[in-house]
Design a protein around this motif. Structure first.
Motif, PDB file in Angstrom:
ATOM      1  N   ARG A 132       0.812  -1.170   0.207  1.00  0.00           N
ATOM      2  CA  ARG A 132       0.072   0.030   0.018  1.00  0.00           C
ATOM      3  C   ARG A 132       0.950   1.353   0.037  1.00  0.00           C
ATOM      4  O   ARG A 132       0.578   2.282  -0.469  1.00  0.00           O
ATOM      5  CB  ARG A 132      -0.845   0.016   1.183  1.00  0.00           C
ATOM      6  CG  ARG A 132      -1.982  -1.107   1.087  1.00  0.00           C
ATOM      7  CD  ARG A 132      -2.937  -1.196   2.391  1.00  0.00           C
ATOM      8  NE  ARG A 132      -2.436  -1.582   3.405  1.00  0.00           N
ATOM      9  CZ  ARG A 132      -2.328  -3.075   3.791  1.00  0.00           C
ATOM     10  NH1 ARG A 132      -2.712  -3.813   3.199  1.00  0.00           N
ATOM     11  NH2 ARG A 132      -1.811  -3.226   5.204  1.00  0.00           N
ATOM     12  N   ARG A 133       1.981   1.206   0.605  1.00  0.00           N
ATOM     13  CA  ARG A 133       3.103   2.302   0.553  1.00  0.00           C
ATOM     14  C   ARG A 133       3.509   2.595  -0.836  1.00  0.00           C
ATOM     15  O   ARG A 133       3.713   3.414  -1.209  1.00  0.00           O
ATOM     16  CB  ARG A 133       4.121   2.300   1.630  1.00  0.00           C
ATOM     17  CG  ARG A 133       3.790   2.492   3.124  1.00  0.00           C
ATOM     18  CD  ARG A 133       5.063   2.621   3.789  1.00  0.00           C
ATOM     19  NE  ARG A 133       5.788   1.441   3.746  1.00  0.00           N
ATOM     20  CZ  ARG A 133       5.748   0.218   4.848  1.00  0.00           C
ATOM     21  NH1 ARG A 133       4.811   0.596   5.811  1.00  0.00           N
ATOM     22  NH2 ARG A 133       6.562  -0.776   4.716  1.00  0.00           N
ATOM     23  N   ARG A 134       3.776   1.427  -1.428  1.00  0.00           N
ATOM     24  CA  ARG A 134       4.374   1.570  -2.658  1.00  0.00           C
ATOM     25  C   ARG A 134       3.412   2.001  -3.607  1.00  0.00           C
ATOM     26  O   ARG A 134       3.617   2.805  -4.749  1.00  0.00           O
ATOM     27  CB  ARG A 134       4.636  -0.149  -3.231  1.00  0.00           C
ATOM     28  CG  ARG A 134       5.391  -0.030  -4.717  1.00  0.00           C
ATOM     29  CD  ARG A 134       5.872  -1.496  -5.090  1.00  0.00           C
ATOM     30  NE  ARG A 134       6.497  -1.495  -6.385  1.00  0.00           N
ATOM     31  CZ  ARG A 134       6.249  -1.172  -7.626  1.00  0.00           C
ATOM     32  NH1 ARG A 134       4.801  -1.563  -7.720  1.00  0.00           N
ATOM     33  NH2 ARG A 134       7.033  -1.562  -8.375  1.00  0.00           N
ATOM     34  N   PHE A 135       2.026   1.654  -3.552  1.00  0.00           N
ATOM     35  CA  PHE A 135       1.083   2.386  -4.346  1.00  0.00           C
ATOM     36  C   PHE A 135       1.084   3.876  -4.021  1.00  0.00           C
ATOM     37  O   PHE A 135       1.027   4.607  -5.327  1.00  0.00           O
ATOM     38  CB  PHE A 135      -0.259   2.053  -3.935  1.00  0.00           C
ATOM     39  CG  PHE A 135      -1.593   2.834  -4.530  1.00  0.00           C
ATOM     40  CD1 PHE A 135      -2.043   2.921  -5.784  1.00  0.00           C
ATOM     41  CD2 PHE A 135      -2.075   3.501  -3.582  1.00  0.00           C
ATOM     42  CE1 PHE A 135      -3.118   3.666  -6.116  1.00  0.00           C
ATOM     43  CE2 PHE A 135      -3.082   4.527  -3.831  1.00  0.00           C
ATOM     44  CZ  PHE A 135      -3.629   4.494  -5.228  1.00  0.00           C
ATOM     45  N   LEU A 136       1.134   4.366  -2.759  1.00  0.00           N
ATOM     46  CA  LEU A 136       1.192   5.760  -2.665  1.00  0.00           C
ATOM     47  C   LEU A 136       2.356   6.399  -3.094  1.00  0.00           C
ATOM     48  O   LEU A 136       2.305   7.326  -4.020  1.00  0.00           O
ATOM     49  CB  LEU A 136       1.285   6.042  -1.121  1.00  0.00           C
ATOM     50  CG  LEU A 136       0.008   6.031  -0.183  1.00  0.00           C
ATOM     51  CD1 LEU A 136       0.279   6.137   1.221  1.00  0.00           C
ATOM     52  CD2 LEU A 136      -0.795   7.323  -0.691  1.00  0.00           C
TER      53      LEU A 136
END
Length: 361
Positions: A132-136
């Motif tokens: 989810r951090r990678r998506f951000l």
């Protein structure tokens, strides 16, 4: 913005490949493990310098070769740009924009915007926070070069601080240097936290409406940014956790530990949602990403759909296909039936068999 053409040399299972793309819908179909995803991956790498599934350039190069080449011609607001990228097994990649070499790969970000959607994204909500951090980060880096600079600087300092935490075990006098690293972490970390919070708020405004449509009004969704620490208390949190960091020899506080939560009808679906709810939320997130890019850039992103339709039921397929009518789309699938059944407008079809691509219309 559109990708007009791309040529590959020694990339994955392609010795040579030249493709011209339609400005609307491009379908790549064929059996699994033939090279369909490699084409979408190469397009994505050409605009972001990163693969969605590999962290090492050497994995993108044909086994028997030392270098691979991607040449992409794209158009944005009527202006053409040519991106040349050389991937090397034993050296850093070389990139040129319109024939001019760039010093930093980060200079490429923002020239063209991609939204990549793969079956793995449907599991993003139930998987660990790193996804989810990678998506951000991937979306923000495409939209905001200042964020890209802050994130790159922050990540370097975290690595340096972690090395120092390990060395302090042998040289206790190095402890004093931690204050310098902490000051820099706070400087860049505060900017990252603020930008992520604002980005989440922007996505929320779009995502709620899309999710309501996807669920026939049955579900209300809220995307919540879970900062490991807020910007005002980051410095004090680092001090408070210093002994813990020294014991664990790693930095335990900061935006590199942030997360996103997805709350549907008051329930955190990361922990308590069904697979169907999680997949619908992931689809809502991706559709929101498309709309947000349109608003921020006043242009459309290039949409890359890697075998996603087979993972969605007919209702979700229809919602996805209806949302991409005015976006250049590159889509992989094993057969054309699911697209024909949805009466989907197909502009260009490529059949992919064992690294050979044939245009069929």
């Amino acid at each position: 913005m559109i990708i007009k053409s791309m040529s590959l040399q020694n990339y994955r299972n392609y010795k040579t490949l030249c493709l011209d793309f339609d400005p609307k819908t491009n379908i790549f179909y064929g059996d699994n493990a033939q090279g369909k995803t490699n084409i979408l991956e190469a397009v994505y790498v050409s605009g972001t310098t990163k693969s969605h599934r590999s962290s090492k350039d050497r994995e993108l190069i044909c086994f028997s070769e030392e270098e691979a080449h991607i040449c992409t011609l794209m158009e944005r607001k009527g202006i053409e740009h040519k991106i040349d990228m050389h991937l090397r097994k034993n050296r850093s990649k070389g990139i040129a924009i319109d024939g001019i070499p760039i010093k930093k790969a980060s200079e490429l970000f923002g020239i063209i915007h991609f939204v990549f959607f793969s079956p793995e994204d449907l599991s993003m909500i139930k998987n660990g926070p790193s996804e989810r951090r990678r998506f951000l980060d991937m979306e923000l880096c495409q939209l905001d070069k200042i964020y890209l600079h802050h994130l790159s600087s922050y990540n370097k300092i975290v690595l340096q601080r972690n090395r120092l935490l390990k060395e302090i075990m042998f040289r206790s006098d190095y402890k004093e240097v931690l204050d310098v690293f902490d000051m820099q972490l706070v400087q860049y970390g505060m900017q990252i936290i603020q930008r992520r919070r604002h980005f989440t708020e922007e996505l929320n405004q779009i995502m709620g409406q899309i999710h309501e449509q996807l669920t026939g009004g049955q579900e209300q969704i809220t995307l919540e940014y879970e900062a490991d620490t807020d910007e005002d208390s980051f410095a004090s949190a680092l001090k408070r956790n210093r002994e813990k960091d020294l014991k664990q020899k790693t930095t335990t506080t900061g935006p590199h530990r942030d997360d996103l939560s997805f709350v549907v009808n008051g329930i955190d679906i990361r922990k308590f949602g069904s697979q169907g709810q999680q997949r619908t939320a992931a689809l809502s997130l991706k559709l929101s990403e498309i709309e947000l890019v349109k608003r921020v850039t006043e242009d459309t992103p290039v949409l890359l759909l890697d075998d996603v339709l087979s993972e969605l039921d007919s209702n979700r397929q229809n919602c996805l296909l209806n949302s991409i009518q005015n976006v250049q789309t590159m889509l992989t699938c094993t057969g054309l039936d699911e697209l024909i059944n949805n009466r989907f407008s197909i502009n260009k079809v490529y059949r992919v068999v064992d690294g050979t691509v044939t245009v069929e219309n």
